[in-house]
Design a protein around this motif. Sequence first.
Motif, PDB file in Angstrom:
ATOM      1  N   VAL A   1       9.366  -8.061  13.135  1.00 44.71           N
ATOM      2  CA  VAL A   1       8.949  -6.645  13.581  1.00 44.71           C
ATOM      3  C   VAL A   1       9.053  -5.842  12.317  1.00 44.71           C
ATOM      4  CG1 VAL A   1      10.003  -4.539  14.774  1.00 44.71           C
ATOM      5  CG2 VAL A   1       9.960  -6.779  15.977  1.00 44.71           C
ATOM      6  N   GLY A   2       9.891  -6.082  11.496  1.00 38.15           N
ATOM      7  CA  GLY A   2       9.809  -5.258  10.316  1.00 38.15           C
ATOM      8  C   GLY A   2       8.466  -5.335   9.299  1.00 38.15           C
ATOM      9  N   HIS A   3       8.087  -6.620   9.116  1.00 38.90           N
ATOM     10  CA  HIS A   3       6.826  -6.768   8.334  1.00 38.90           C
ATOM     11  C   HIS A   3       5.609  -6.505   9.195  1.00 38.90           C
ATOM     12  CE1 HIS A   3       8.329  -8.945   4.727  1.00 38.90           C
ATOM     13  NE2 HIS A   3       9.540  -8.781   5.327  1.00 38.90           N
ATOM     14  N   LEU A   4       5.601  -6.413  10.719  1.00 38.75           N
ATOM     15  CA  LEU A   4       4.578  -6.220  11.275  1.00 38.75           C
ATOM     16  C   LEU A   4       4.475  -4.523  11.109  1.00 38.75           C
ATOM     17  CD1 LEU A   4       2.204  -7.045  13.506  1.00 38.75           C
ATOM     18  CD2 LEU A   4       4.121  -6.514  15.072  1.00 38.75           C
ATOM     19  N   ALA A  55       3.121  -3.591   7.936  1.00 38.13           N
ATOM     20  CA  ALA A  55       1.489  -3.654   7.680  1.00 38.13           C
ATOM     21  C   ALA A  55       0.884  -2.708   8.443  1.00 38.13           C
ATOM     22  CB  ALA A  55       1.389  -5.148   8.367  1.00 38.13           C
ATOM     23  N   ARG A  56       1.525  -2.229   9.597  1.00 40.52           N
ATOM     24  CA  ARG A  56       0.699  -0.986  10.258  1.00 40.52           C
ATOM     25  C   ARG A  56       0.864   0.227   9.535  1.00 40.52           C
ATOM     26  NH1 ARG A  56      -0.815   0.111  14.901  1.00 40.52           N
ATOM     27  NH2 ARG A  56      -1.875  -1.446  16.225  1.00 40.52           N
ATOM     28  N   VAL A  57       1.815   0.429   8.827  1.00 42.52           N
ATOM     29  CA  VAL A  57       2.146   1.847   8.099  1.00 42.52           C
ATOM     30  C   VAL A  57       1.322   1.752   7.007  1.00 42.52           C
ATOM     31  CG1 VAL A  57       3.854   2.872   6.880  1.00 42.52           C
ATOM     32  CG2 VAL A  57       4.490   2.054   8.856  1.00 42.52           C
ATOM     33  N   GLY A  67       0.652  -1.139  -0.051  1.00 42.50           N
ATOM     34  CA  GLY A  67       0.157  -0.165   0.102  1.00 42.50           C
ATOM     35  C   GLY A  67       0.806   1.359  -0.247  1.00 42.50           C
ATOM     36  N   SER A  68       1.858   1.456   0.398  1.00 38.30           N
ATOM     37  CA  SER A  68       2.856   2.467   0.535  1.00 38.30           C
ATOM     38  C   SER A  68       4.294   2.375   0.204  1.00 38.30           C
ATOM     39  CB  SER A  68       2.629   3.380   1.702  1.00 38.30           C
ATOM     40  OG  SER A  68       3.207   2.725   2.778  1.00 38.30           O
ATOM     41  N   HIS A  69       5.030   3.427  -0.053  1.00 37.74           N
ATOM     42  CA  HIS A  69       6.184   3.348  -0.235  1.00 37.74           C
ATOM     43  C   HIS A  69       7.072   2.988   1.071  1.00 37.74           C
ATOM     44  CE1 HIS A  69       6.212   4.404  -4.656  1.00 37.74           C
ATOM     45  NE2 HIS A  69       5.449   5.190  -4.010  1.00 37.74           N
ATOM     46  N   ALA A  70       6.491   3.731   2.041  1.00 35.76           N
ATOM     47  CA  ALA A  70       7.035   3.688   3.165  1.00 35.76           C
ATOM     48  C   ALA A  70       7.080   2.152   3.687  1.00 35.76           C
ATOM     49  CB  ALA A  70       6.510   4.576   4.104  1.00 35.76           C
ATOM     50  N   ALA A  71       5.845   1.539   3.530  1.00 36.31           N
ATOM     51  CA  ALA A  71       5.893   0.130   3.834  1.00 36.31           C
ATOM     52  C   ALA A  71       6.894  -0.554   3.282  1.00 36.31           C
ATOM     53  CB  ALA A  71       4.456  -0.389   3.785  1.00 36.31           C
ATOM     54  N   MET A  72       6.614  -0.323   1.940  1.00 40.86           N
ATOM     55  CA  MET A  72       7.741  -1.204   1.207  1.00 40.86           C
ATOM     56  C   MET A  72       8.968  -1.177   1.512  1.00 40.86           C
ATOM     57  SD  MET A  72       7.838  -1.812  -3.094  1.00 40.86           S
ATOM     58  CE  MET A  72       7.294   0.027  -3.322  1.00 40.86           C
ATOM     59  N   THR A  73       9.367   0.005   1.803  1.00 42.17           N
ATOM     60  CA  THR A  73      10.924   0.413   2.314  1.00 42.17           C
ATOM     61  C   THR A  73      11.109  -0.299   3.501  1.00 42.17           C
ATOM     62  OG1 THR A  73      10.774   2.583   1.277  1.00 42.17           O
ATOM     63  CG2 THR A  73      12.378   2.181   2.944  1.00 42.17           C
TER      64      THR A  73
END
Length: 100
Positions: A89-92, A95-97, A12-18
Amino acid sequence: MVTTTTRRRYGGSHAAMTIRVVADVIAAVIGLWILLYVLDANRGNDLVVFVQDAARWLAGWSYDLFDLEPGWFQVLVNYGIAAVVYLFVGHLLAARVSRH
């Protein structure tokens, strides 16, 4: 260009993908060190030293968490814990972002 399909696929977002990519790269570096250690890579090689130093820095909180025998098992467990924690933690967090 980011399309709707791409956003759905990657969170959903560039931040989440990063965040996901950073967590994956960290876990990959740690995993590479585990592999190099188990395969008894030449510790005089510059690449091996670089990966070892990077993994030790990234897993500084866990690399000597347990004192196990044999040595390869200790590296597998202690560095493996760090890799799994970074992934989880990174994927969690990603997902929140992506939800916001």
